[in-house]
Every structure is written in structure tokens, then in C-alpha cells.
Motif scaffolding. Structure first.
Motif, PDB file in Angstrom:
ATOM      1  N   VAL A 152     -10.937 -11.525  -5.623  1.00  0.00           N
ATOM      2  CA  VAL A 152     -10.302 -10.565  -6.461  1.00  0.00           C
ATOM      3  C   VAL A 152      -9.087 -10.595  -6.372  1.00  0.00           C
ATOM      4  O   VAL A 152      -8.338 -10.464  -7.762  1.00  0.00           O
ATOM      5  CB  VAL A 152     -10.872  -9.248  -5.716  1.00  0.00           C
ATOM      6  N   LEU A 153      -8.173 -10.767  -5.287  1.00  0.00           N
ATOM      7  CA  LEU A 153      -6.636 -10.756  -5.711  1.00  0.00           C
ATOM      8  C   LEU A 153      -6.241 -11.669  -6.325  1.00  0.00           C
ATOM      9  O   LEU A 153      -5.241 -11.603  -7.165  1.00  0.00           O
ATOM     10  CB  LEU A 153      -6.058 -10.444  -4.174  1.00  0.00           C
ATOM     11  N   GLN A 154      -6.716 -12.917  -6.173  1.00  0.00           N
ATOM     12  CA  GLN A 154      -6.238 -14.088  -6.963  1.00  0.00           C
ATOM     13  C   GLN A 154      -6.479 -14.004  -8.413  1.00  0.00           C
ATOM     14  O   GLN A 154      -5.596 -14.285  -9.261  1.00  0.00           O
ATOM     15  CB  GLN A 154      -6.961 -15.448  -6.691  1.00  0.00           C
ATOM     16  N   LEU A 155      -7.614 -13.302  -8.974  1.00  0.00           N
ATOM     17  CA  LEU A 155      -7.870 -13.031 -10.293  1.00  0.00           C
ATOM     18  C   LEU A 155      -6.967 -11.867 -10.787  1.00  0.00           C
ATOM     19  O   LEU A 155      -6.319 -12.223 -11.917  1.00  0.00           O
ATOM     20  CB  LEU A 155      -9.365 -12.430 -10.364  1.00  0.00           C
ATOM     21  N   ILE A 156      -6.360 -10.935 -10.094  1.00  0.00           N
ATOM     22  CA  ILE A 156      -5.546  -9.915 -10.280  1.00  0.00           C
ATOM     23  C   ILE A 156      -4.185 -10.612 -10.765  1.00  0.00           C
ATOM     24  O   ILE A 156      -3.539 -10.566 -11.389  1.00  0.00           O
ATOM     25  CB  ILE A 156      -5.285  -8.775  -9.292  1.00  0.00           C
ATOM     26  N   ASP A 157      -3.800 -11.613  -9.592  1.00  0.00           N
ATOM     27  CA  ASP A 157      -2.581 -12.425  -9.535  1.00  0.00           C
ATOM     28  C   ASP A 157      -2.500 -13.483 -10.620  1.00  0.00           C
ATOM     29  O   ASP A 157      -1.522 -13.582 -11.466  1.00  0.00           O
ATOM     30  CB  ASP A 157      -2.174 -12.840  -8.219  1.00  0.00           C
ATOM     31  N   HIS A 158      -3.472 -13.991 -10.800  1.00  0.00           N
ATOM     32  CA  HIS A 158      -3.760 -15.026 -11.727  1.00  0.00           C
ATOM     33  C   HIS A 158      -5.005 -14.847 -12.811  1.00  0.00           C
ATOM     34  O   HIS A 158      -6.017 -15.779 -12.578  1.00  0.00           O
ATOM     35  CB  HIS A 158      -3.706 -16.556 -11.219  1.00  0.00           C
ATOM     36  N   PRO A 159      -5.066 -14.002 -13.727  1.00  0.00           N
ATOM     37  CA  PRO A 159      -6.036 -13.578 -14.237  1.00  0.00           C
ATOM     38  C   PRO A 159      -6.374 -14.898 -15.496  1.00  0.00           C
ATOM     39  O   PRO A 159      -5.535 -15.813 -15.878  1.00  0.00           O
ATOM     40  CB  PRO A 159      -5.622 -12.642 -15.435  1.00  0.00           C
ATOM     41  N   GLN A 160      -7.672 -15.114 -15.725  1.00  0.00           N
ATOM     42  CA  GLN A 160      -8.097 -16.136 -16.347  1.00  0.00           C
ATOM     43  C   GLN A 160      -7.869 -16.084 -18.076  1.00  0.00           C
ATOM     44  O   GLN A 160      -7.382 -14.691 -17.988  1.00  0.00           O
ATOM     45  CB  GLN A 160      -9.275 -16.680 -16.367  1.00  0.00           C
ATOM     46  N   ASP A 161      -7.506 -16.803 -19.019  1.00  0.00           N
ATOM     47  CA  ASP A 161      -7.359 -16.387 -20.310  1.00  0.00           C
ATOM     48  C   ASP A 161      -8.311 -15.467 -20.953  1.00  0.00           C
ATOM     49  O   ASP A 161      -7.511 -14.386 -21.583  1.00  0.00           O
ATOM     50  CB  ASP A 161      -7.540 -17.754 -21.251  1.00  0.00           C
ATOM     51  N   SER A 162      -9.478 -15.488 -20.676  1.00  0.00           N
ATOM     52  CA  SER A 162     -10.527 -14.473 -21.263  1.00  0.00           C
ATOM     53  C   SER A 162     -10.523 -13.394 -20.009  1.00  0.00           C
ATOM     54  O   SER A 162     -11.058 -13.434 -19.082  1.00  0.00           O
ATOM     55  CB  SER A 162     -11.678 -15.032 -21.477  1.00  0.00           C
ATOM     56  N   LEU A 163     -10.379 -12.205 -20.691  1.00  0.00           N
ATOM     57  CA  LEU A 163     -10.629 -10.780 -19.949  1.00  0.00           C
ATOM     58  C   LEU A 163     -11.968 -10.710 -19.558  1.00  0.00           C
ATOM     59  O   LEU A 163     -12.319 -10.439 -18.374  1.00  0.00           O
ATOM     60  CB  LEU A 163     -10.082  -9.370 -20.688  1.00  0.00           C
ATOM     61  N   PHE A 164     -12.823 -11.282 -20.387  1.00  0.00           N
ATOM     62  CA  PHE A 164     -14.398 -11.319 -20.102  1.00  0.00           C
ATOM     63  C   PHE A 164     -14.750 -12.182 -18.958  1.00  0.00           C
ATOM     64  O   PHE A 164     -15.661 -11.595 -17.940  1.00  0.00           O
ATOM     65  CB  PHE A 164     -15.167 -11.599 -21.279  1.00  0.00           C
ATOM     66  N   ASP A 165     -14.146 -13.136 -19.026  1.00  0.00           N
ATOM     67  CA  ASP A 165     -14.326 -14.112 -17.870  1.00  0.00           C
ATOM     68  C   ASP A 165     -13.904 -13.424 -16.564  1.00  0.00           C
ATOM     69  O   ASP A 165     -14.469 -13.643 -15.507  1.00  0.00           O
ATOM     70  CB  ASP A 165     -13.857 -15.424 -18.225  1.00  0.00           C
ATOM     71  N   THR A 166     -12.503 -13.043 -16.598  1.00  0.00           N
ATOM     72  CA  THR A 166     -12.012 -12.542 -15.394  1.00  0.00           C
ATOM     73  C   THR A 166     -12.841 -11.554 -14.902  1.00  0.00           C
ATOM     74  O   THR A 166     -13.042 -11.419 -13.594  1.00  0.00           O
ATOM     75  CB  THR A 166     -10.432 -12.269 -15.727  1.00  0.00           C
ATOM     76  N   LEU A 167     -13.031 -10.505 -15.510  1.00  0.00           N
ATOM     77  CA  LEU A 167     -13.921  -9.377 -15.249  1.00  0.00           C
ATOM     78  C   LEU A 167     -15.284  -9.923 -14.548  1.00  0.00           C
ATOM     79  O   LEU A 167     -15.747  -9.415 -13.468  1.00  0.00           O
ATOM     80  CB  LEU A 167     -14.044  -8.259 -16.329  1.00  0.00           C
ATOM     81  N   GLY A 168     -15.622 -10.688 -15.132  1.00  0.00           N
ATOM     82  CA  GLY A 168     -17.035 -11.364 -14.568  1.00  0.00           C
ATOM     83  C   GLY A 168     -16.651 -11.984 -13.548  1.00  0.00           C
ATOM     84  O   GLY A 168     -17.780 -11.772 -12.224  1.00  0.00           O
ATOM     85  N   ALA A 169     -15.878 -12.824 -13.207  1.00  0.00           N
ATOM     86  CA  ALA A 169     -15.712 -13.310 -11.790  1.00  0.00           C
ATOM     87  C   ALA A 169     -15.304 -12.597 -10.841  1.00  0.00           C
ATOM     88  O   ALA A 169     -15.646 -12.698  -9.826  1.00  0.00           O
ATOM     89  CB  ALA A 169     -14.577 -14.350 -11.925  1.00  0.00           C
ATOM     90  N   ALA A 170     -14.593 -11.304 -11.142  1.00  0.00           N
ATOM     91  CA  ALA A 170     -14.178 -10.354 -10.309  1.00  0.00           C
ATOM     92  C   ALA A 170     -15.462  -9.724  -9.639  1.00  0.00           C
ATOM     93  O   ALA A 170     -15.662  -9.208  -8.401  1.00  0.00           O
ATOM     94  CB  ALA A 170     -13.112  -9.376 -10.876  1.00  0.00           C
ATOM     95  N   ILE A 171     -16.015  -9.160 -10.540  1.00  0.00           N
ATOM     96  CA  ILE A 171     -17.520  -8.390 -10.211  1.00  0.00           C
ATOM     97  C   ILE A 171     -18.348  -9.350  -9.384  1.00  0.00           C
ATOM     98  O   ILE A 171     -19.130  -8.936  -8.519  1.00  0.00           O
ATOM     99  CB  ILE A 171     -18.203  -7.790 -11.675  1.00  0.00           C
ATOM    100  N   ALA A 172     -18.403 -10.544  -9.734  1.00  0.00           N
ATOM    101  CA  ALA A 172     -19.425 -11.626  -9.064  1.00  0.00           C
ATOM    102  C   ALA A 172     -19.012 -11.503  -7.475  1.00  0.00           C
ATOM    103  O   ALA A 172     -19.608 -11.962  -6.636  1.00  0.00           O
ATOM    104  CB  ALA A 172     -19.024 -12.801  -9.544  1.00  0.00           C
TER     105      ALA A 172
END
Lengths: 207, 207
Positions: free
Chosen positions: A66-86
Motif C-alpha cells: 500500500v505504501l509503495q503505491l502511495i509513494d509511486h502510484p501507477q499511471d492509471s488511478l484505476f489500476d493503482t486503487l485496484g492494486a491497493a485494495i488487493a
């Protein structure tokens, strides 16, 4: 602020703060001498977030995701949120080749979904458990649940924050923190409905 | 049938069956000799039920509570169901003197509730956790959740079985078994809504 004040402000014990620093979950402070460092608001914020994620049952490797996604979000917000919720529990086997029960429910409701999204595997596992105790979901129940859960999800998404960082935090914490609220409210709605079915003249207590 | 067939039919191991017999959770079979007993459909049914309750996370003393209510229901079905549901996790401290957050939500929704019902304590605990991470429920969210959770609860109660024994089983198993279904469906509804917000022209996959 000194590390002792960080401890005082967040309620996270010093040994735990040091552990998070070693693990790289908490960013280092600004060194002011060989043995001292200075911390700021972003350290407080990060510690409170780690504490909340830990309280939701996430093990360290999932908190790191989760922290890595916050610090380095992917290009797509949709994909970033999906990966974080996972990264949230429950952790089910997501490597099954097919999810026939989940797919059938989602197709019936006409929902867009990524078959790789772990909630598909979670739904499959939950539906299989219901079937296993002889209570498979009927079509009527799928339709009613689908309609009302959509309404809940709309209320969840209404106040989604504008920045990517706060959107990720909101999505992860908000997804998990309201699940027990929903479970308790459903049990209380059952009680209210049962009470009115058994005694239609009963009124809500005035208070 | 012999005990070996009971094991084969239910998938519950022999040692576990013997343990349930010793604990009095499973009623004794009809003795046909000093070392043999005959079992029937009610034993199969009871074993499957114990297995399901155990799978839902109930420890033995809580399983015992549910079974005793099935075997000796109280005069009021309402009270019997309330006591049975109270045996389900999560187990929170229900001895707090007041539940201000839960009471405020239930009063706002005009719901009838018994303050002794453990779901009130569960709601209080869940609301306190949301507040603790800086995401207290807003009035808008309470109203939307209340309306839609009521719709889910109505769907749950529509097919409630006529006999007291089956109503207790249905209420206990149905309450718990659909909670993870609802959680997974909510995550998937978020994904569907996000997907449509970010790309309004996207359609559900045809399959």
C-alpha cells in the motif's frame, strides 16, 4: 520534532517506530547529528497510516504494498486503487483458473470487472461457502443485494478525495473500516424488521 | 447407520465425531450393543450444522449456545433468534455502560433495537474504529447505508423458514455466511463504478 515526540503524538511505541524505520515503511528523518534525527508532519501521518493498516489486519508485506503505491502510484488511478485494495484481507487463493459463481453473479448484474481483481476470488470463495452449507444465493437475493450494495458503493465514492495519495488512503481504509459497520447494521436491521413483523404496532423507542 | 458411515457422509473425522459426542454437542446414537450405536438423519444434520458453525469461526462454547437454543427455544422467537445471533463473532466487549455512537445511528434511522443485543456493541466498536482513523460516518453516509442495508435485510428475511428449529439455523448461518459475500460485492461495485466514472463509454464485457 524528536523521535520521542513522534512516539508521544502517535502512540506507536519507540521499538515499533525503530522497526518501521529499519523495514523502510517509515521514511528516515533528517539527520541532525550522528545519533539524532528530526521528524515532521509527514512522519506523523505515515505512522498513523501504518498503525491503521496494521489494525485492519494487514501483515507487514501488505502494508508495504500500500505504501509503495502511495509513494509511486501507477499511471492509471484505476489500476493503482485496484492494486491497493488487493492488499486487504481476506487473503484467498486468487490463482484458481476460473471463478464460475462470481462470474455468474457479476454477469447477471452487468458489472464491469477485472477477472484478475482479487475481490473476484473473494466473492467466489464466499459464494462457494454459502453453497457448501446448503444456502446458495438465489437469483432474487443476487438482484436485491446487487441493487443495494451498489447504493452503498455510490455513497462510498461520493466524497472521494482529489489527490492520488489521499484517494489511495481513503479507498484502502474506507473499504475495510466500514465492513464491520455494515455487518453490525445488517444484524440490527434484521432485529428491527423482525420486531415489526412479530408486533406491527411496536414503535421505535423515543429517546 | 454405523458411525463409520456418519463419518463418510459428513466428512467429519471420527476423532472429531467422538469429541462432539463426549461434549454433548452431538446427541448419542441408539445403542445396539455394548460397543455399537446406530445413527440416523438427525445425526447427519446435526454434524453438518456443527461443521458449518465451526467453519464460521464459532468456538465450542458458542456452538453449544446455538444448539441449546435449537433444542430448547425460548418462548419468544424474537428472543431466541437474538440469543442465537449473539453467539456469532466478532466478540466485542458488550459490557460497556453506553453505546453513544451506535445509539445515535439507530435513533437517526428510527430503528427498534434491544440495547442488550450484542450487535449494538459491535456497531459501537466499528464506529469507534472508523472515528479512530479519522473517518467518522457522516450523516449522509448513515442515511445511505441505513436505507440500503434495510433493503438487504428485507431480502434476507423474505424466505425465513416456518419451523423454529430451521428459522434459528437459517438466521445464524445466513447472517454470517453472507457477510463476506456482501464485502466482496461492495469491492466489486466500487470497481464497476470507478471504471464507469473514469471511462463513461466503457461497457460491461459480453460473455
Amino acid at each position: 520534532m524528536r523521535v520521542s515526540e513522534l512516539v508521544a503524538q502517535t502512540g506507536v511505541p519507540l521499538a515499533t517506530v525503530k522497526y518501521y524505520l529499519r523495514e523502510g515503511l517509515l521514511m528516515a528523518g533528517d539527520a541532525t547529528s550522528a545519533t539524532r534525527a528530526e521528524y515532521g508532519e509527514r512522519h506523523v501521518h505515515r505512522l498513523v497510516l501504518i498503525k491503521a493498516l496494521s489494525g485492519l489486519g494487514l501483515p507487514i508485506p501488505k502494508i508495504r504494498v500500500v505504501l509503495q503505491l502511495i509513494d509511486h502510484p501507477q499511471d492509471s488511478l484505476f489500476d493503482t486503487l485496484g492494486a491497493a485494495i488487493a492488499a486487504l484481507p481476506p487473503y484467498v487463493d486468487a490463482n484458481a483458473a476460473e471463478f464460475p459463481r462470481a462470474k455468474s453473479v457479476l454477469d447477471r448484474l452487468g458489472q464491469i470487472y477485472d477477472p484478475q481483481f482479487v475481490a473476484v476470488a473473494q466473492l467466489e470463495s464466499a459464494l462457494a461457502a454459502a453453497e457448501g452449507i446448503g444456502m446458495p444465493m438465489t437469483g432474487e437475493r443476487i438482484d436485491a443485494y446487487g441493487r443495494h450494495i451498489r447504493g452503498i458503493a455510490e455513497a462510498d465514492l461520493a466524497p472521494i478525495p482529489p489527490s492520488t495519495e489521499s484517494a489511495i488512503e481513503y479507498a484502502v481504509l474506507g473499504t475495510a473500516i466500514y465492513e464491520p459497520v455494515i455487518a453490525a447494521m445488517r444484524r440490527l436491521a434484521h432485529q428491527d424488521l423482525m420486531s415489526k413483523m412479530l408486533d406491527p404496532n411496536r414503535k421505535a423507542p423515543t429517546s
